[in-house]
Scaffold this motif. Sequence first.
Motif, mmCIF file in Angstrom:
data_model
loop_
_atom_site.group_PDB
_atom_site.id
_atom_site.type_symbol
_atom_site.label_atom_id
_atom_site.label_comp_id
_atom_site.label_asym_id
_atom_site.label_seq_id
_atom_site.Cartn_x
_atom_site.Cartn_y
_atom_site.Cartn_z
ATOM 1 N N GLU A 148 0.848 -1.188 0.000
ATOM 2 C CA GLU A 148 0.000 0.000 0.000
ATOM 3 C C GLU A 148 0.884 1.238 0.000
ATOM 4 N N LYS A 149 0.570 2.182 -0.869
ATOM 5 C CA LYS A 149 1.298 3.450 -0.933
ATOM 6 C C LYS A 149 0.566 4.482 -0.085
ATOM 7 N N VAL A 150 1.260 5.095 0.857
ATOM 8 C CA VAL A 150 0.651 6.089 1.731
ATOM 9 C C VAL A 150 1.582 7.294 1.855
ATOM 10 N N ILE A 151 1.009 8.411 2.199
ATOM 11 C CA ILE A 151 1.797 9.607 2.502
ATOM 12 C C ILE A 151 1.599 9.917 3.978
ATOM 13 N N LEU A 152 2.672 9.830 4.738
ATOM 14 C CA LEU A 152 2.609 10.026 6.177
ATOM 15 C C LEU A 152 2.858 11.490 6.547
ATOM 16 N N GLN A 172 10.651 -0.428 12.993
ATOM 17 C CA GLN A 172 11.102 -1.812 12.863
ATOM 18 C C GLN A 172 9.962 -2.669 12.300
ATOM 19 N N PRO A 173 10.294 -3.757 11.620
ATOM 20 C CA PRO A 173 9.238 -4.673 11.167
ATOM 21 C C PRO A 173 8.385 -5.141 12.345
ATOM 22 N N VAL A 174 7.096 -5.272 12.105
ATOM 23 C CA VAL A 174 6.148 -5.665 13.149
ATOM 24 C C VAL A 174 5.560 -7.034 12.801
ATOM 25 N N LEU A 175 5.629 -7.954 13.759
ATOM 26 C CA LEU A 175 5.020 -9.277 13.564
ATOM 27 C C LEU A 175 3.501 -9.138 13.579
ATOM 28 N N VAL A 176 2.874 -9.558 12.493
ATOM 29 C CA VAL A 176 1.422 -9.416 12.349
ATOM 30 C C VAL A 176 0.686 -10.690 12.741
ATOM 31 N N ASN A 177 1.227 -11.825 12.311
ATOM 32 C CA ASN A 177 0.510 -13.078 12.559
ATOM 33 C C ASN A 177 1.472 -14.259 12.439
ATOM 34 N N THR A 178 1.138 -15.326 13.148
ATOM 35 C CA THR A 178 1.889 -16.573 13.033
ATOM 36 C C THR A 178 0.896 -17.724 12.928
ATOM 37 N N LYS A 179 1.056 -18.532 11.884
ATOM 38 C CA LYS A 179 0.217 -19.718 11.702
ATOM 39 C C LYS A 179 1.111 -20.952 11.781
ATOM 40 N N TYR A 180 0.734 -21.871 12.652
ATOM 41 C CA TYR A 180 1.532 -23.078 12.844
ATOM 42 C C TYR A 180 0.938 -24.251 12.068
ATOM 43 N N HIS A 181 1.832 -25.069 11.507
ATOM 44 C CA HIS A 181 1.435 -26.287 10.808
ATOM 45 C C HIS A 181 2.229 -27.442 11.413
ATOM 46 N N TYR A 215 6.109 -4.214 7.013
ATOM 47 C CA TYR A 215 7.280 -3.380 6.773
ATOM 48 C C TYR A 215 6.830 -2.011 6.264
ATOM 49 N N VAL A 216 7.547 -0.975 6.670
ATOM 50 C CA VAL A 216 7.283 0.378 6.173
ATOM 51 C C VAL A 216 8.573 0.923 5.576
ATOM 52 N N LYS A 217 8.535 1.220 4.286
ATOM 53 C CA LYS A 217 9.694 1.763 3.583
ATOM 54 C C LYS A 217 9.390 3.186 3.134
ATOM 55 N N HIS A 218 10.240 4.133 3.548
ATOM 56 C CA HIS A 218 10.042 5.535 3.194
ATOM 57 C C HIS A 218 10.831 5.866 1.926
ATOM 58 N N ILE A 219 10.177 6.512 0.983
ATOM 59 C CA ILE A 219 10.796 6.871 -0.286
ATOM 60 C C ILE A 219 11.222 8.347 -0.230
ATOM 61 N N ILE A 220 12.508 8.575 -0.345
ATOM 62 C CA ILE A 220 13.074 9.931 -0.316
ATOM 63 C C ILE A 220 13.615 10.225 -1.710
ATOM 64 N N THR A 221 13.137 11.310 -2.320
ATOM 65 C CA THR A 221 13.575 11.697 -3.670
ATOM 66 C C THR A 221 14.182 13.091 -3.625
ATOM 67 N N GLY A 222 15.449 13.178 -4.005
ATOM 68 C CA GLY A 222 16.117 14.481 -3.998
ATOM 69 C C GLY A 222 16.178 15.108 -2.623
ATOM 70 N N HIS A 271 6.834 9.481 -0.306
ATOM 71 C CA HIS A 271 5.741 8.645 0.171
ATOM 72 C C HIS A 271 6.334 7.431 0.873
ATOM 73 N N SER A 272 5.465 6.576 1.362
ATOM 74 C CA SER A 272 5.898 5.356 2.046
ATOM 75 C C SER A 272 5.173 4.155 1.459
ATOM 76 N N ILE A 273 5.847 3.027 1.482
ATOM 77 C CA ILE A 273 5.256 1.772 1.034
ATOM 78 C C ILE A 273 5.093 0.861 2.251
ATOM 79 N N ILE A 274 3.848 0.502 2.538
ATOM 80 C CA ILE A 274 3.561 -0.427 3.628
ATOM 81 C C ILE A 274 3.275 -1.792 3.011
ATOM 82 N N SER A 275 4.044 -2.769 3.396
ATOM 83 C CA SER A 275 3.863 -4.106 2.816
ATOM 84 C C SER A 275 3.710 -5.153 3.913
#
Length: 209
Positions: free
Chosen positions: A12-16, A83-92, A104-111, A116-120
């Motif tokens: 998801e692309k977001v602007i924080l 920091q990365p955040v643990l969302v869920n754990t499924k056991y098999h 994960y949240v990655k911030h995009i810096i241009t010049g 914007h930021s990418i939340i994945s």
Amino acid sequence: MDNMNKKVVSTEKVILEVPPNREELSKMDHSERESGDSDLMVKAMSIGVNRSQIEGINDIDKQKRFMIDEILRLDPPFPKRTQPVLVNTKYHPDSMEKMVSFKYVKHIITGGIYSHSIISIEEYKLPMENRELDNYTKNCLEDSITKEINSLNINDYNSKQAIMNFACGNATSSGEKRTRMVMLQNHLKNQLGSDYKHRRITNFEISTH
């Protein structure tokens, strides 16, 4: 983590919201006032800029430039790193694997400017450890017992014999019998409050029932 076992579930692309940049700070008022601090001074004080350093500068324009530089140094116009955040754990347990999901949240810096930021959400397949299998088995057992207890009529369990019958009815080991007994008595205590009467049941009684 091993990228071979990674699956991107969503992005998801977001602007924080970010702190003000140099241009925005330059537009903030720092004119002389008879009482109270200027807007820029209030901002500087809120993030820990040293007041005595500011007031030690006699020229008001130089004061403003100093504050802007300090504000940008202490509170730059970029989102905070996360920091990365643990969302869920499924056991098999059958395959001794687990699927863990992280955000994960990655911030995009241009010049040099925040864009914007990418939340994945990313999912990884990892081996399941023995201690995790033990915890998983324990949690599944307790969840099953809880569902069983919630379906009971508590008025039917006002005697030691009734509690022991429940504890030993579907159990496969002495440890499981004791777990069922403790969970039932805790449930009765929570439901009945001061009307609850604790029944002392020993390990020997449990094991030989």
